[in-house]
Design an enzyme around this catalytic site. Structure first.
Site, PDB file in Angstrom:
ATOM      1  CG  ASP A   1     -91.979 -26.510  -0.518  1.00  0.00           C
ATOM      2  OD1 ASP A   1     -91.030 -26.035  -1.334  1.00  0.00           O
ATOM      3  OD2 ASP A   1     -92.067 -26.136   0.767  1.00  0.00           O
TER       4      ASP A   1
ATOM      5  CE  LYS B   1     -91.304 -28.915   3.264  1.00  0.00           C
ATOM      6  NZ  LYS B   1     -91.160 -27.326   2.851  1.00  0.00           N
TER       7      LYS B   1
ATOM      8  N   GLY C   1     -96.237 -21.612   6.046  1.00  0.00           N
ATOM      9  CA  GLY C   1     -96.189 -21.875   7.625  1.00  0.00           C
ATOM     10  C   GLY C   1     -94.871 -22.086   7.888  1.00  0.00           C
TER      11      GLY C   1
ATOM     12  CD  GLU D   1     -93.969 -24.224  -1.190  1.00  0.00           C
ATOM     13  OE1 GLU D   1     -94.973 -25.036  -1.094  1.00  0.00           O
ATOM     14  OE2 GLU D   1     -93.750 -23.375  -0.284  1.00  0.00           O
TER      15      GLU D   1
ATOM     16  CE  LYS E   1     -93.334 -20.521   3.866  1.00  0.00           C
ATOM     17  NZ  LYS E   1     -92.040 -21.287   4.379  1.00  0.00           N
TER      18      LYS E   1
HETATM   19  O1  OSB Z   1     -90.987 -24.307   2.504  1.00  0.00           O
HETATM   20  O2  OSB Z   1     -93.171 -24.123   3.066  1.00  0.00           O
HETATM   21  C1  OSB Z   1     -91.615 -24.123   3.419  1.00  0.00           C
HETATM   22  C2  OSB Z   1     -91.456 -25.376   7.388  1.00  0.00           C
HETATM   23  C3  OSB Z   1     -90.275 -24.989   7.530  1.00  0.00           C
HETATM   24  C4  OSB Z   1     -89.760 -23.922   6.571  1.00  0.00           C
HETATM   25  C5  OSB Z   1     -90.197 -23.871   5.315  1.00  0.00           C
HETATM   26  C6  OSB Z   1     -91.399 -24.520   4.916  1.00  0.00           C
HETATM   27  C7  OSB Z   1     -92.051 -25.334   5.811  1.00  0.00           C
HETATM   28  C8  OSB Z   1     -93.231 -26.220   5.662  1.00  0.00           C
HETATM   29  C9  OSB Z   1     -94.199 -26.463   6.750  1.00  0.00           C
HETATM   30  O3  OSB Z   1     -93.395 -26.629   4.674  1.00  0.00           O
HETATM   31  C10 OSB Z   1     -95.220 -25.502   6.862  1.00  0.00           C
HETATM   32  C11 OSB Z   1     -95.944 -25.742   8.100  1.00  0.00           C
HETATM   33  O4  OSB Z   1     -96.526 -26.689   8.332  1.00  0.00           O
HETATM   34  O5  OSB Z   1     -95.803 -24.750   9.065  1.00  0.00           O
HETATM   35 MG    MG Z   2     -92.009 -23.722   0.814  1.00  0.00          MG
END
Ligand code: OSB
Ligand code: MG
Length: 372
Positions: free
Chosen positions: A188, A163, A290, A213, A262
């Protein structure tokens, strides 16, 4: 397809450690679980809302409200015969995609179980295993980040995502490239940047990332197109893509070169499959994102990621990446080569631990002929 009844639960599953992104912190998962019952068979779906409306507009309270007042009554009173038709019945409710995905997911899982086939087979999956990646939240310092990423690489994960936000981007990526060399690495931003940051975002190109991302706002596919034109790093959209139509427009505008799908973000597996089909036809690689799902939502993600267009490792990690104990048996596991096997048993493919589900339940309501 008629349902005997539905059960809605709000559950709480503790996380091993908090997950930090540019949108906030989650330290426990309070999600909704939907059970769809028919002829003694049950299908499960998950509504993996976050605790606050910073990723999308939904929370546990809004999802409970929309499901109990609108979506569940529609599912129990209107005519439909397949999960895709149920999605059409739910469509007049605007947005609230996670609430819809949980209900549609329960019906997909039941539908597969009643036919004696796996959820993956029911949606057209072709793979026997899916590549696992891991999403690493923001860490207190670079040394901790390097240590956390090193441990996931040792476990076999095939792609690392971190992140980022302004001020936690260049340094962490440089530290990871210096320590681990040419690993499959991406970042991301969860919309933490604006077009004003274009020069800063161009600096990401030196790290040879698989993709960046969702750098810009969820509703801004115009500036994403401008940004993609000046970046060599592929842009992947997450928050911006809530429907197949959004995907088509973003592809036509050149707003991204990759899409994260997703099921929860787009209203369920039916729409997720439609996005997959458009991307496959247009040569846009996709991967399964996810929402920190429990084993129930995770099982749906594994089934989706087994479709042929999912050519990149997803954010589908093992249950033990987030939870000391999941609510499915067996838990979702990643082998030492970084793959998750796609279950072949009927329905969800993972058994729900009913005792643990009851233990985690904070609120429950039943509809139709389901007595609680
Ligand atoms: O932006 O992909 C995302 C988790 C919660 C909300 C948004 C995101 C995420 C993750 C983790 O990046 C994804 C996972 O491991 O489930
Ligand atoms: Mg994301």
């Amino acid at each position: 397809m008629s349902l005997a009844g539905l059960v809605l639960r709000e559950v709480e599953v503790r996380m091993k450690q908090p997950f930090v992104s540019s949108q906030g912190v989650e330290d426990s998962r309070r999600v909704l679980v939907v059970e769809a019952w028919q002829d003694g068979h049950v299908g499960y779906g998950e509504v993996p809302v976050l605790s606050a409306p910073y990723y999308n507009e939904e929370t546990p309270a809004t999802a409970w409200h929309i499901l109990t007042e609108y979506l569940i009554p529609a599912a129990l009173t209107k005519e439909w015969s397949t999960p895709e038709e149920l999605a059409q019945v739910l469509a007049p409710v605007r947005r609230h995609y996670m609430a819809k995905a949980g209900l549609e997911g329960a019906v997909w899982s039941l539908h597969a179980d009643l036919q004696g086939i796996s959820l993956g087979a029911a949606i057209g999956a072709t793979r026997t295993k899916v590549a696992a990646g891991v999403s690493v939240g923001m860490q207190p310092d670079l040394a901790t980040l390097v240590q956390v990423v090193g441990a996931y690489l040792d476990e076999g994960y095939r792609r690392i995502k971190i992140k980022i936000k302004p001020g936690w981007d260049i340094e962490p990526l440089r530290a990871l490239r210096r320590t681990f060399g040419d690993i499959a690495l991406m970042a991301d931003a969860n919309s933490a940047y604006t077009w004003e940051h274009a020069d800063q975002l161009r600096r990401l190109d030196e790290f040879n990332l698989l993709m960046v991302e969702q750098p810009l706002a969820p509703d801004d596919i115009v500036d994403h197109a401008k940004l993609q034109a000046i970046l060599s790093t592929p842009i992947c959209l997450d928050e911006s893509i809530e429907s197949a139509d959004n995907a088509r427009k973003a592809i036509e505008l050149g707003s991204c070169r990759i899409i994260n799908i997703k099921p929860a973000r787009v209203g369920g597996l039916s729409e997720a499959k439609r996005i997959h089909d458009i991307c496959l036809a247009r040569g846009i690689p996709v991967w399964c994102g996810g929402m920190l799902e429990t084993g129930i939502g995770r099982a749906h993600n594994v089934a989706l990621a087994a479709l042929p267009g999912f050519t990149l490792p997803g954010d589908i990690s093992a249950s033990n990446r987030y939870f000391a104990q999941d609510i499915v048996i067996p838990e979702v596991v990643v082998d030492s080569d970084g793959y998750i096997s796609v279950p072949t048993g009927a329905g969800l493919g993972y058994a729900v631990d009913r005792g643990r589900l009851e233990y985690c339940t904070r609120r429950i309501q039943s509809f139709g002929a389901c007595a609680v």
